[in-house]
Design a protein around this motif. Sequence first.
Motif, PDB file in Angstrom:
ATOM      1  N   GLY A  91       0.806  -1.212   0.000  1.00 59.21           N
ATOM      2  CA  GLY A  91       0.000   0.000   0.000  1.00 59.21           C
ATOM      3  C   GLY A  91       0.835   1.255   0.000  1.00 59.21           C
ATOM      4  N   GLN A  92       0.274   2.252  -0.659  1.00 56.10           N
ATOM      5  CA  GLN A  92       0.993   3.511  -0.833  1.00 56.10           C
ATOM      6  C   GLN A  92       1.024   4.342   0.432  1.00 56.10           C
ATOM      7  OE1 GLN A  92      -1.367   6.201  -3.233  1.00 56.10           O
ATOM      8  NE2 GLN A  92      -3.045   4.734  -3.210  1.00 56.10           N
ATOM      9  N   HIS A  93       0.245   3.977   1.445  1.00 47.92           N
ATOM     10  CA  HIS A  93       0.197   4.812   2.649  1.00 47.92           C
ATOM     11  C   HIS A  93       1.192   4.373   3.712  1.00 47.92           C
ATOM     12  CE1 HIS A  93      -3.115   6.668   0.743  1.00 47.92           C
ATOM     13  NE2 HIS A  93      -3.823   5.547   0.730  1.00 47.92           N
ATOM     14  N   LEU A  94       2.079   3.440   3.365  1.00 48.18           N
ATOM     15  CA  LEU A  94       3.074   2.959   4.327  1.00 48.18           C
ATOM     16  C   LEU A  94       4.470   3.143   3.754  1.00 48.18           C
ATOM     17  CD1 LEU A  94       1.390  -0.474   5.217  1.00 48.18           C
ATOM     18  CD2 LEU A  94       1.137   1.698   6.431  1.00 48.18           C
ATOM     19  N   LEU A  95       5.391   3.604   4.601  1.00 51.64           N
ATOM     20  CA  LEU A  95       6.800   3.647   4.207  1.00 51.64           C
ATOM     21  C   LEU A  95       7.441   2.402   4.825  1.00 51.64           C
ATOM     22  CD1 LEU A  95       9.195   5.237   2.969  1.00 51.64           C
ATOM     23  CD2 LEU A  95       9.487   6.320   5.216  1.00 51.64           C
ATOM     24  N   LEU A  96       7.954   1.506   3.977  1.00 53.89           N
ATOM     25  CA  LEU A  96       8.361   0.191   4.464  1.00 53.89           C
ATOM     26  C   LEU A  96       9.836  -0.118   4.220  1.00 53.89           C
ATOM     27  CD1 LEU A  96       5.403  -1.998   3.079  1.00 53.89           C
ATOM     28  CD2 LEU A  96       5.660  -1.090   5.391  1.00 53.89           C
ATOM     29  N   GLY A  97      10.427  -0.859   5.159  1.00 54.57           N
ATOM     30  CA  GLY A  97      11.613  -1.645   4.887  1.00 54.57           C
ATOM     31  C   GLY A  97      11.134  -3.097   4.865  1.00 54.57           C
TER      32      GLY A  97
END
Length: 386
Positions: free
Chosen positions: A142-148
């Motif tokens: 999802g585009q609403h999460l900044l992930l590693g």
Amino acid sequence: MSTDLILVGGGLANSLVAWRLKQRHPSLRLLVLEQGDRLGGNHTWSFYESDLKASQHAWIDPLVAHRWPHYDVRFPGLERRLPTGYRSIPSERLDSVVGAALGDAVRLNATVTDVDAAGVTLASGERLDAGAVIDGRGDRGGQHLLLGFQKFLGQEVEFAEPHGRDGPVIMDATVDQRDGYRFIYTLPFDERRMLIEDTYYSDGPVVDQAVSRNTIADYAADQGWTIERIVREEMGSLPITLAGDARRYWADAPENVARSGLAALLFHATTGYSLVEAVRFADAVAAQRSFDAATLARLSRRISFSLWRRQAYFRLLNRMLFRAATPEERWLVLRRFYGLRKGLIERFYAGRLTPFDKLRIVVGRPPVPFFRGVACLNPATAGVLR
Ligand SMILES: Cc1cc2nc3c(=O)[nH]c(=O)nc-3n(C[C@H](O)[C@H](O)[C@H](O)COP(=O)(O)OP(=O)(O)OC[C@H]3O[C@@H](n4cnc5c(N)ncnc54)[C@H](O)[C@@H]3O)c2cc1C
């Protein structure tokens, strides 16, 4: 209407919800729809004994196939045995135990294309109505999460001779550091059988399968083990949340449809592990008096947002790990963490840190430069660091 509740996806979270409901509300008419040919896919789900309460162990225990009274971590300059129990659930066990308990309440090879508060539509076009729906179709990024990512490839192998290990080594970080923080994870299932995983805390989700297979073979050879047979393989790329907006993430969920598991952001932000939250969620659903669509949808949003708030601190630590530390420095953060007290480490994994624990984790000689660490306090600046 012949079904009270449809569970879309027969993965970890929905299998546990359905099983718990079957135990506590046997008259409820359930239907689990799974696109695969068995429940649970192909995983080994592990957790710490200290993650769960006695009442939760009591109902999850029939799924546990392996138990150890301790686990080890290994870093350059630090080897430690922690006397905290570790447990593993193979997906075959989930499939056989939960599948037997649910009987014809499970439909396999059933792909759902549309979900709404009153039922679902299958890829075949068939419409199934229900009083409520829980969508547990797993990770949707999802585009609403900044992930590693915590990504890994694991092989369950059989050795020609006994391997001599008496418990899990959760992190053997004495291996080369590349593509982020890298370690080997081993679970000895019996004296000749072991799961060996090549694992990375990495900026990108892609697992280089060929490299990982070679790495596992090399690691075994370095330990003096001869692999006789590769029994099975599993692979994952788990979301590690650095920042995000849970409300916007949920905005595309149809009204009055509940979600479970990764789909509801119910996982530990620093490990991507979700078993513990899935157990808690199953208990919360089973504690309801009413199972109508509005009640379950409200419940799942409330639990998701509450966990999201409680995990703000873990997201901050993740930003420190992924943004303040360079990929080559990440192992230093973990080595420092594993020098802390056993109780704190247990509470960290259970997601139950005290205010003092939170302070203790970040005070002292920092393993990463101070100013890079401070910049991580703000999710907006952490996103563009490095
Ligand atoms: C290999 C691996 C190992 C892991 N190990 C651990 C661990 O040790 N401990 C831990 O806590 N966590 C672990 N995790 C992380 C996490 O717990 C798992 O990803 C967990 O399975 C997530 O549960 P879930 O129910 O949200 O999703 P899943 O278990 O992925 O379930 C989603 C289900 O929905 C089905 N589905 C998807 N789309 C449709 C559709 N359209 N129609 C019908 N069905 C559909 C899928 O086939 C799947 O069965 C691991 C993950 C992986 C990948």
